[in-house]
Scaffold this motif. Structure first.
Motif, PDB file in Angstrom:
ATOM      1  N   LYS A  69      73.144 -29.504 129.622  1.00  0.00           N
ATOM      2  CA  LYS A  69      74.485 -28.969 129.871  1.00  0.00           C
ATOM      3  C   LYS A  69      74.820 -29.011 131.367  1.00  0.00           C
ATOM      4  O   LYS A  69      75.896 -29.433 131.780  1.00  0.00           O
ATOM      5  CB  LYS A  69      74.475 -27.506 129.405  1.00  0.00           C
ATOM      6  N   ARG A  70      73.849 -28.588 132.186  1.00  0.00           N
ATOM      7  CA  ARG A  70      74.058 -28.592 133.633  1.00  0.00           C
ATOM      8  C   ARG A  70      74.229 -30.019 134.158  1.00  0.00           C
ATOM      9  O   ARG A  70      75.016 -30.263 135.069  1.00  0.00           O
ATOM     10  CB  ARG A  70      72.875 -27.919 134.342  1.00  0.00           C
ATOM     11  N   ALA A  71      73.464 -30.966 133.569  1.00  0.00           N
ATOM     12  CA  ALA A  71      73.571 -32.369 134.016  1.00  0.00           C
ATOM     13  C   ALA A  71      74.954 -32.916 133.696  1.00  0.00           C
ATOM     14  O   ALA A  71      75.541 -33.666 134.480  1.00  0.00           O
ATOM     15  CB  ALA A  71      72.492 -33.212 133.346  1.00  0.00           C
ATOM     16  N   LEU A  72      75.482 -32.534 132.542  1.00  0.00           N
ATOM     17  CA  LEU A  72      76.828 -32.992 132.175  1.00  0.00           C
ATOM     18  C   LEU A  72      77.856 -32.432 133.154  1.00  0.00           C
ATOM     19  O   LEU A  72      78.748 -33.134 133.626  1.00  0.00           O
ATOM     20  CB  LEU A  72      77.152 -32.580 130.738  1.00  0.00           C
ATOM     21  N   ARG A  73      77.708 -31.154 133.478  1.00  0.00           N
ATOM     22  CA  ARG A  73      78.639 -30.536 134.440  1.00  0.00           C
ATOM     23  C   ARG A  73      78.487 -31.176 135.821  1.00  0.00           C
ATOM     24  O   ARG A  73      79.466 -31.377 136.524  1.00  0.00           O
ATOM     25  CB  ARG A  73      78.364 -29.039 134.543  1.00  0.00           C
TER      26      ARG A  73
END
Ligand code: AMP
Ligand code: ZN
Length: 494
Positions: A69-73
């Motif tokens: 999720k953090r990588a997508l953000r």
């Protein structure tokens, strides 16, 4: 969103674009990630079954979810994330057999199923918070028992399309009809016979085929949790909850669906079947699976083994829970990771090294200066590592090397980059920097800071400006941001 709003977010997204690659279990390839409606990403991850504590293997799965999720953000996407909580219908065998896991604990502990679920949900949330795993907020963090009506509606649609049938013991999904002549699972690429061998299915004589799975279970008077349905009183099978809740909140086609590798042959295969049977549309664009945390003897950590490590075991040893987070980064999410206290201790040493660096920055006004030119090569490497199928070992190595070079050069103008790395690593470095400063700033300076904050909140800007000048006269500066005011010394790092 207005037309302008949509345009603006598209511009922000485009300006950040660097292709993000992820392994898709559907194709068995690392693919460039392209969501259906960028910059939005719809993401569903299978959550906990709340009948026992979540062990460290489970927590590895949630660290992975959080990191993805953090990588997508990090790449400018806006993630709409849904996670389920299974509090009914998950039997002691993943394939419908045995006893309901929650009810088994309830009987053993003389509690109601709801009490059992509430207890383990609270524990799960606490452990996620300690690992800095950001969970979705309700209703996107959704309990199966709150969605029985949605499951019934979905089962009706599957029946309408002729892919399920009603019997005295339950409503079953017609797997052979769904799979067609090849009979191969699209995700597992296993035939039904191969799947059977691994699953030891328990067969009800009502099923047309032993491979059919329950959508709704009937006539089980000993089951504690029961609801009315068009087919009689009963309860849902395990798999239907994920289809019902993911599609309710995210629409018929999800960009990403994740879970542990153990979900591939049965749970996710069944989710695809029942969702696509109901909607006639593709269910998931990218299926992503994390590998297991194993014990030193190489065996998957699991609840059925009876004894399993939990986060409390680490804190009891004096270890920082975030050391476990760092341990997870040490292996790619698709590789097995061996757990031992020694391994967590080694991760703790890396964490301490980073925290020590941040502590040393505490007395510097690193927030106000630009990073040095040499840092950009690290920023580039870090971004490439995470966009290359979430290569966290490389991203972590890059972070540690940047810190080492900063010490070597005695040039500490790296904070903005490190802070950005931490939006992915999730080690709370910014919070740590603030705590460090609180500890080193004189009480009088903190009092002036608080007084100014109060004046600002009361919209007494003259007084706030006066206090800012007073702080400046004493060698401190204040930077206001959306999240509050940051106090720092005026001295600039070399
Ligand atoms: P459960 O509570 O058993 O439904 O599992 C919750 C999540 O943890 C699922 O995504 C599982 O695939 C995952 N999981 C279970 N055991 C492990 C393990 N040893 N290592 C990594 N993930 C696991
Ligand atoms: Zn699921």
């Amino acid at each position: 969103m207005t037309g302008c709003g949509r345009l603006c977010s598209a511009i922000v997204y485009c300006s950040l674009v660097k292709p993000f690659y992820i392994f898709n279990t559907l194709s068995r390839n690392v693919e460039q990630f392209r969501p259906g409606h960028p910059p939005t990403v719809t993401y569903y991850s299978c959550g906990p079954t709340v009948y026992l504590p979540q062990h460290l293997g489970n927590m590895r799965a949630y660290v992975f979810v959080d990191t993805l999720k953090r990588a997508l953000r990090f790449n400018g996407f806006q993630v709409h994330h849904v996670m389920n909580i299974t509090d009914v219908g998950h039997m002691t065998s993943d394939a419908d057999g045995g006893e309901d896991k929650i009810e088994k604990t309830a009987r053993a502990e003389h509690k109601t199923p709801q009490e059992v679920a509430d207890f383990y949900i609270a524990q799960f949330k606490r452990d996620c918070a300690r690992l800095n795993i950001e969970l979705p907020q309700p209703p996107m963090l959704c309990r199966a028992t709150d969605h029985i009506g949605d499951m019934i509606d979905l089962i009706k649609r599957i029946l309408d399309r002729g892919l399920a049938y009603v019997t005295p013991s339950g409503v079953y999904f017609d797997v052979e009809k769904w799979r067609g002549p090849s009979q191969l699972g699209r995700l597992s690429r296993q035939s039904l016979a191969e799947q059977d061998a691994g699953q030891r299915l328990e067969h009800s004589p009502d099923k047309k085929s032993p491979h059919d799975f329950a959508l709704w279970v009937l006539n089980q008077p000993n089951h504690l949790m029961q609801w009315d349905s068009p087919w009689g009183r009963g309860y849902p099978g395990w798999h239907i909850e994920c289809s019902a809740m993911s599609m309710k909140y995210l629409g018929p086609t999800l960009d990403i669906h994740s879970g542990g590798l153990d979900h591939i042959p049965v749970h996710h295969e069944n989710e695809i079947a029942q969702s696509e049977a109901a909607t006639g549309r593709p269910f998931v664009r990218y299926f992503v699976h994390n590998a297991f945390l194993v014990g030193m003897e190489g065996v998957k950590i699991s609840k059925s083994a009876g004894k399993f490590p939990v986060l409390d075991d680490l804190t009891d040893e004096g270890l920082n829970p975030l050391a476990f987070r760092l341990l997870c980064f040490g292996a790619k999410y698709r590789s097995e990771l061996a757990f031992s206290l020694e391994a967590v201790r080694a991760a703790q040493r890396n964490l301490d090294y980073l925290l020590e660096f941040v502590r040393n920055l505490g007395g510097e006004a690193v927030d106000t200066v630009d990073d040095s030119g040499w840092v950009s090569a690290y920023a580039e490497r870090f971004h490439e590592a995470i966009n290359n199928d979430l290569n966290t070992p490389q991203a972590l190595a890059c972070t540690l090397e940047m810190v080492a070079e900063s010490y070597r050069r005695r040039d500490f103008r790296v904070w903005n980059t490190l802070r950005r790395f931490d939006t992915l690593l999730g080690l709370n470095l910014e919070q740590f920097l603030q705590q460090t400063r609180e500890a080193i700033f004189p009480a009088e300076i903190l009092r002036l800071r608080d007084e100014r904050e109060q004046a600002r909140r009361a919209r007494d800007f003259d007084r706030a400006d006066q206090l800012r000048r007073e702080l400046e006269a004493r060698g401190y500066q204040i930077r206001d941001s959306k999240t509050g005011s940051v106090l720092m010394p005026k001295r600039v790092a070399p």
